[in-house]
Design an enzyme around this catalytic site. Structure first.
Site, short mmCIF file in Angstrom:
data_model
loop_
_atom_site.label_atom_id
_atom_site.label_comp_id
_atom_site.label_asym_id
_atom_site.label_seq_id
_atom_site.Cartn_x
_atom_site.Cartn_y
_atom_site.Cartn_z
N HIS A 162 1.02 -1.12 -0.05
CA HIS A 162 -0.10 0.05 0.09
C HIS A 162 0.94 1.24 0.06
O HIS A 162 1.90 1.47 0.73
CB HIS A 162 -0.96 -0.16 1.09
N SER A 197 -6.04 -0.20 -5.85
CA SER A 197 -6.13 -0.66 -4.37
C SER A 197 -7.10 -2.03 -4.35
O SER A 197 -7.59 -2.34 -5.27
CB SER A 197 -6.40 0.46 -3.53
P1 NAI Z 1 -11.00 13.95 -0.50
O1 NAI Z 1 -12.42 13.80 -0.90
O2 NAI Z 1 -10.77 14.37 0.87
O3 NAI Z 1 -10.57 15.34 -1.56
C1 NAI Z 1 -10.55 15.12 -2.93
C2 NAI Z 1 -10.00 16.23 -3.53
O4 NAI Z 1 -10.97 17.42 -3.39
C3 NAI Z 1 -8.60 16.83 -2.91
O5 NAI Z 1 -7.69 17.31 -4.23
C4 NAI Z 1 -9.23 18.11 -2.35
O6 NAI Z 1 -8.00 18.91 -2.20
C5 NAI Z 1 -10.03 18.48 -3.09
N1 NAI Z 1 -11.04 19.33 -2.17
C6 NAI Z 1 -11.94 18.94 -1.09
N2 NAI Z 1 -12.45 19.96 -0.74
C7 NAI Z 1 -12.45 21.12 -1.49
C8 NAI Z 1 -12.93 22.36 -1.55
N3 NAI Z 1 -13.67 22.83 -0.70
N4 NAI Z 1 -12.49 23.07 -2.55
C9 NAI Z 1 -11.66 22.67 -3.57
N5 NAI Z 1 -10.95 21.38 -3.51
C10 NAI Z 1 -11.32 20.48 -2.59
O7 NAI Z 1 -10.14 12.87 -1.00
P2 NAI Z 1 -10.37 11.30 -0.86
O8 NAI Z 1 -11.13 10.93 -2.04
O9 NAI Z 1 -11.04 10.88 0.37
O10 NAI Z 1 -8.91 10.67 -0.89
C11 NAI Z 1 -8.23 10.49 0.31
C12 NAI Z 1 -6.70 10.10 0.10
O11 NAI Z 1 -6.83 8.69 -0.02
C13 NAI Z 1 -6.19 10.65 -0.94
O12 NAI Z 1 -4.87 11.28 -0.76
C14 NAI Z 1 -5.93 9.34 -1.95
O13 NAI Z 1 -4.63 9.51 -2.66
C15 NAI Z 1 -5.73 8.11 -1.04
N6 NAI Z 1 -6.28 6.92 -1.44
C16 NAI Z 1 -5.37 6.19 -1.38
C17 NAI Z 1 -5.41 4.66 -1.76
C18 NAI Z 1 -4.15 3.74 -2.11
O14 NAI Z 1 -4.53 2.76 -2.31
N7 NAI Z 1 -3.05 4.07 -2.05
C19 NAI Z 1 -6.57 4.36 -2.27
C20 NAI Z 1 -7.79 5.50 -2.06
C21 NAI Z 1 -7.40 6.76 -1.77
#
Ligand code: NAI
Length: 352
Positions: free
Chosen positions: A113, A137
């Site tokens: 991961h 993932s």
């Molecule tokens: P999230 O829903 O918190 O944010 C998604 C995007 O929306 C971000 O770029 C954030 O800056 C933007 N955003 C949020 N509110 C905003 C606003 N008010 N105005 C403008 N932009 C806004 O992200 P999510 O989908 O919960 O993902 C969280 C993390 O999980 C990510 O960093 C992702 O890389 C990671 N992840 C990693 C996995 C892995 O297997 N390595 C699998 C799934 C997710």
């Protein structure tokens, strides 16, 4: 404070058996996540990582190799080392390669991961490259119209260099909500919105305990995007794809064979870098000047709220759940808490 959290994480991972340089890099990454408010991918993951390390499901001395396969294509072989360490090495190789070739596509083959994608695109963007990243993932998401899981939450991120301040950092899972949010609702016995997940008949559910699959963002559109992520960061690298991608807890004694992919673009090969950055500043200014909708304080650009959170946490300290802190401060390294659990199982008690 960040240094204390970093120290606790590093020590726990070392206790589990990880070499200190690798433990240090994973700690850098997890503190980055927590300090930006991405708690689903911060210190909360340490006990699972520690168990996987202790059980042999991570290669402790990975034989990594950056293999150029063409003038602008390469594969970084990760040998199932710990994901954050492997991807950090991979992006460090990918950046000079992309500067030389103008555009580069670099796959990362076989790792565990890898955490938060913005961590890697940020590095590229700080080196004046545009970078798109994606990764596979665990299969926890129903394809549009399906009642069985097939794809993972397959995230996509991009970073864009700026003249002033931090790069633009967009980073999202291709599901409506992360699995961590369902777990949170379970622990509080609270309903979830019916747009997040389905039960085992594929019917939207508001009961977090009935969740048998997460839903893609925007129905068939998110489903199409997660399929693209799986093809480019899995199948293209000859790795397991779709439902064949290893599950987080299924077998903690073997490597996960996960894939990641970076697409890097040197803006200088297309336009003048200074004027490109001026345009980015102009677009950000214009977005900031948009009149906020009712209930909003302003329009933000992707990643901006995380940067603001980080500034606050650096002053006030990073909030960490007490159970996570107690676990990190203890001598515990579990060896049979997660192994074999179903991906949708209730989360075990950290300190039990
Ligand atoms: P999230 O829903 O918190 O944010 C998604 C995007 O929306 C971000 O770029 C954030 O800056 C933007 N955003 C949020 N509110 C905003 C606003 N008010 N105005 C403008 N932009 C806004 O992200 P999510 O989908 O919960 O993902 C969280 C993390 O999980 C990510 O960093 C992702 O890389 C990671 N992840 C990693 C996995 C892995 O297997 N390595 C699998 C799934 C997710």
């Amino acid at each position: 404070m960040p240094d204390k959290l970093h120290d606790l994480i590093q020590k726990k991972l070392e206790k589990a058996g990880l070499h200190s340089d690798q433990a240090e890099e994973v700690a850098n990454h997890l503190v980055y996540a927590d300090s930006r408010g991405i708690h689903s991918h911060g210190a909360v993951r340490v006990e699972y990582y520690a168990e996987r390390i202790a059980k042999g499901g991570v290669t402790l001395d990975p034989q990594v190799k950056f293999e150029k396969t063409g003038p602008s294509s390469a594969i970084f072989h990760g040998d199932n080392g710990i994901g954050q360490y492997i991807c950090n090495l991979a992006i460090d190789e990918a950046i000079p390669f992309a500067k030389e070739s103008g555009v580069a596509i670099v796959g990362v083959s076989k790792m565990s991961h890898s955490g938060v994608l913005s961590y890697y695109v940020k590095k590229a963007a700080e080196n004046d490259l545009i970078c798109i990243a994606m990764c596979q993932s665990d299969p926890m998401v129903v394809p549009f119209g399906g009642a069985e899981t097939y794809y993972g939450t397959n995230p996509i991120a991009y970073g864009v260099p700026r003249k002033t301040g931090e790069p633009i950092l967009f980073d999202m899972a291709t599901t409506v909500q992360a699995w961590g949010k369902v777990l949170d609702a379970r622990s509080k016995n609270k309903d979830i919105p019916d747009t997040w997940a389905v039960n085992d008949e594929g019917v939207p559910t508001t009961n977090p305990h009935d969740v048998a699959g997460l839903l893609p963002i925007a129905g068939p559109k998110g489903y199409g995007l997660m399929m693209m992520v799986d093809i480019l960061s899995g199948m293209l690298l000859g790795l397991p794809f779709g439902k064949h991608v290893s599950s987080m807890y299924a077998n903690m004694t073997e490597g996960r064979n996960l894939g990641q992919l970076y697409i890097l673009i040197d803006p200088k090969r297309f336009t003048n870098l200074d004027s490109f950055k001026d345009d980015i500043e102009e677009t950000i200014d214009e977005l900031h000047q948009i009149r906020p909708a009712k209930g909003f304080d302003q329009v933000y650009v992707p990643g901006e709220r995380g940067q603001l959170r980080e500034k606050g946490f650096l002053k006030e300290g990073i909030p960490i759940e007490k159970s996570i802190y107690d676990y990190l401060a203890s001598d515990i390294v579990h060896t049979d808490r997660y192994n074999g659990l179903n991906a949708f199982a209730e989360k075990p008690d950290l300190n039990g």
